[in-house]
Scaffold this motif. Structure first.
Motif, PDB file in Angstrom:
ATOM      1  N   ARG A 114      73.389 -97.037   2.401  1.00 38.54           N
ATOM      2  CA  ARG A 114      73.071 -95.632   2.660  1.00 38.54           C
ATOM      3  C   ARG A 114      73.997 -95.079   3.732  1.00 38.54           C
ATOM      4  O   ARG A 114      73.946 -95.497   4.899  1.00 38.54           O
ATOM      5  CB  ARG A 114      71.610 -95.492   3.114  1.00 38.54           C
ATOM      6  N   ARG A 115      74.852 -94.153   3.349  1.00 33.37           N
ATOM      7  CA  ARG A 115      75.670 -93.453   4.321  1.00 33.37           C
ATOM      8  C   ARG A 115      74.785 -92.514   5.123  1.00 33.37           C
ATOM      9  O   ARG A 115      73.715 -92.089   4.673  1.00 33.37           O
ATOM     10  CB  ARG A 115      76.768 -92.660   3.606  1.00 33.37           C
ATOM     11  N   SER A 117      75.048 -89.496   5.754  1.00 37.56           N
ATOM     12  CA  SER A 117      74.882 -88.182   5.120  1.00 37.56           C
ATOM     13  C   SER A 117      73.691 -88.146   4.177  1.00 37.56           C
ATOM     14  O   SER A 117      73.190 -87.073   3.842  1.00 37.56           O
ATOM     15  CB  SER A 117      76.153 -87.801   4.360  1.00 37.56           C
ATOM     16  N   THR A 118      73.218 -89.311   3.748  1.00 33.63           N
ATOM     17  CA  THR A 118      72.056 -89.379   2.857  1.00 33.63           C
ATOM     18  C   THR A 118      70.767 -89.644   3.627  1.00 33.63           C
ATOM     19  O   THR A 118      69.727 -89.863   3.011  1.00 33.63           O
ATOM     20  CB  THR A 118      72.250 -90.480   1.808  1.00 33.63           C
ATOM     21  N   LEU A 119      70.846 -89.602   4.967  1.00 30.07           N
ATOM     22  CA  LEU A 119      69.686 -89.886   5.806  1.00 30.07           C
ATOM     23  C   LEU A 119      69.444 -88.752   6.802  1.00 30.07           C
ATOM     24  O   LEU A 119      69.456 -88.966   8.015  1.00 30.07           O
ATOM     25  CB  LEU A 119      69.891 -91.207   6.564  1.00 30.07           C
ATOM     26  N   THR A 123      63.902 -87.702   6.579  1.00 27.08           N
ATOM     27  CA  THR A 123      63.955 -88.748   5.573  1.00 27.08           C
ATOM     28  C   THR A 123      63.104 -89.942   6.006  1.00 27.08           C
ATOM     29  O   THR A 123      63.097 -90.324   7.175  1.00 27.08           O
ATOM     30  CB  THR A 123      65.405 -89.221   5.367  1.00 27.08           C
ATOM     31  N   THR A 125      62.697 -93.944   5.241  1.00 25.26           N
ATOM     32  CA  THR A 125      63.450 -95.033   4.623  1.00 25.26           C
ATOM     33  C   THR A 125      62.641 -96.321   4.656  1.00 25.26           C
ATOM     34  O   THR A 125      61.969 -96.625   5.643  1.00 25.26           O
ATOM     35  CB  THR A 125      64.785 -95.258   5.354  1.00 25.26           C
ATOM     36  N   ASP A 153      78.145 -95.374   9.599  1.00 27.62           N
ATOM     37  CA  ASP A 153      78.973 -95.634   8.412  1.00 27.62           C
ATOM     38  C   ASP A 153      80.058 -96.686   8.641  1.00 27.62           C
ATOM     39  O   ASP A 153      81.211 -96.505   8.232  1.00 27.62           O
ATOM     40  CB  ASP A 153      79.610 -94.331   7.913  1.00 27.62           C
TER      41      ASP A 153
END
Length: 332
Positions: A114-115, A117-119, A123, A125, A153
């Motif tokens: 998961r980068r 930008s997707t968190l 969010t 997880t 990242d």
């Protein structure tokens, strides 16, 4: 409880991975695994030591069998993050029971790459422990639970690494069960929160602080044993030698004090209001100071100007969040 579980099938690669860690040429490793990244970076030396002692080196050295692309996402605490818990050397890790150390490390890992930008903030997880974590935004910084993300990242052969400033903690149990686990040396080798557990039992508050269907999420400020000893010395005029000394105080007084440590909603340090007052479960005020380095001082109205420090922040329980503090919060 989840805190007592260890990884099963994935441990088969542990021996080979340890040999790799001890004998590989880091410079020749053009596409390093997550474990190799930790070994190569001196700021992750405590994470490396914890992974070895907790038995998860094999996991982080190999492809993830539970992800189609073989990847993990790891929130990696720095050496300074471990030092906030008093863990500065490999020997210090012996203060933790190994099963709890293992599950703590699992809580930092999830399936898939998961980068950042997707968190985004908001969010939720999952983790290998089976307990979710949430992303929080505060003062322009992104947090996972109460841990600020310092670097994002970092690519590895088997996933992605995000660097954090705190070790994340989760118990897989409710607030009462978690306190009992601490008091019976299931977390630290040395028992802790023994006075708090005794006080909760004395005041018959275990039911109110336990998880049940429909029960609300809570934030609990849990005074250390030394914090209770200091208070008892002040109130009784002599040093306390046993948690049972709590019962020398009137039950209604102890109950009022305990309720002053509970506020509604399960909130991490990243979500607590700074320079603000919140009503406790006992309807007495709890006062927060400035948010600094990921924590806030907290005090009761009866503490005068003396605030408690959060010494172990952000312990995720099934029905809320516990922050261990070094002073008892006194009501008015």
């Amino acid at each position: 409880m989840l805190m007592q579980k260890t990884l099963h099938l994935w441990f088969s690669g542990l021996t080979a991975a340890l040999l790799l860690l001890s004998g590989c040429d880091k410079k020749a490793d053009a596409d390093p695994s997550i474990a190799s990244v930790a070994v190569a970076n001196p700021d992750f030396s405590m994470l490396e030591d914890a992974a070895v002692r907790g038995g998860v080196v094999g996991v982080l050295s190999n492809k993830n069998p539970n992800d189609p692309e073989g990847n993990f996402t790891v929130f990696a605490p720095t050496n300074d993050a471990f030092a906030r818990l008093g863990l500065r050397t490999a020997a210090d890790l012996n203060a933790l029971q190994t099963p709890f150390l293992t599950t703590t490390l699992q809580y930092h890992v999830s399936n898939g790459s998961r980068r950042i930008s997707t968190l985004p903030a908001g969010t939720v997880t999952p983790s290998l422990l089976g307990i979710t974590r949430r992303m929080v935004s505060r003062n322009g910084n992104l947090y996972v639970n109460g841990s600020r993300i310092l670097r994002t990242d970092i690519t590895a052969a088997n996933g992605t690494i995000h660097v954090t400033d705190k070790v994340m903690l989760a118990t897989g149990a409710d607030i009462v069960q978690s306190a009992v686990a601490l008091s019976t040396a299931q977390v630290f080798v040395k028992p802790e929160l023994t006075y708090l557990v005794e006080a909760v039992l004395y005041c018959e508050l275990a039911g109110a602080l336990s998880a049940s269907p429909g029960s609300p999420q809570l934030t609990v400020f849990a005074p250390t044993d030394q914090a209770f000893r200091d208070l008892l010395r002040q109130l009784l005029g002599s040093a306390s030698t046993s948690p049972a000394d709590i019962r020398r105080l009137p039950k209604d007084v102890v109950t009022k004090v305990l309720l002053n440590h509970v506020v509604p909603g399960g909130r991490f340090t990243s979500e607590l209001p700074e320079n603000a007052t919140v009503a406790s479960a006992g309807s007495t005020p709890v006062l927060f100071g400035a948010f600094d380095n990921g924590v806030l001082p907290v005090r009761g109205a009866g503490n005068g100007s003396a605030s408690a420090n959060i010494v172990i922040p952000d312990v995720q329980c099934t029905n809320g969040v516990v922050h261990v503090i070094d002073r008892v919060l006194l009501p008015q």
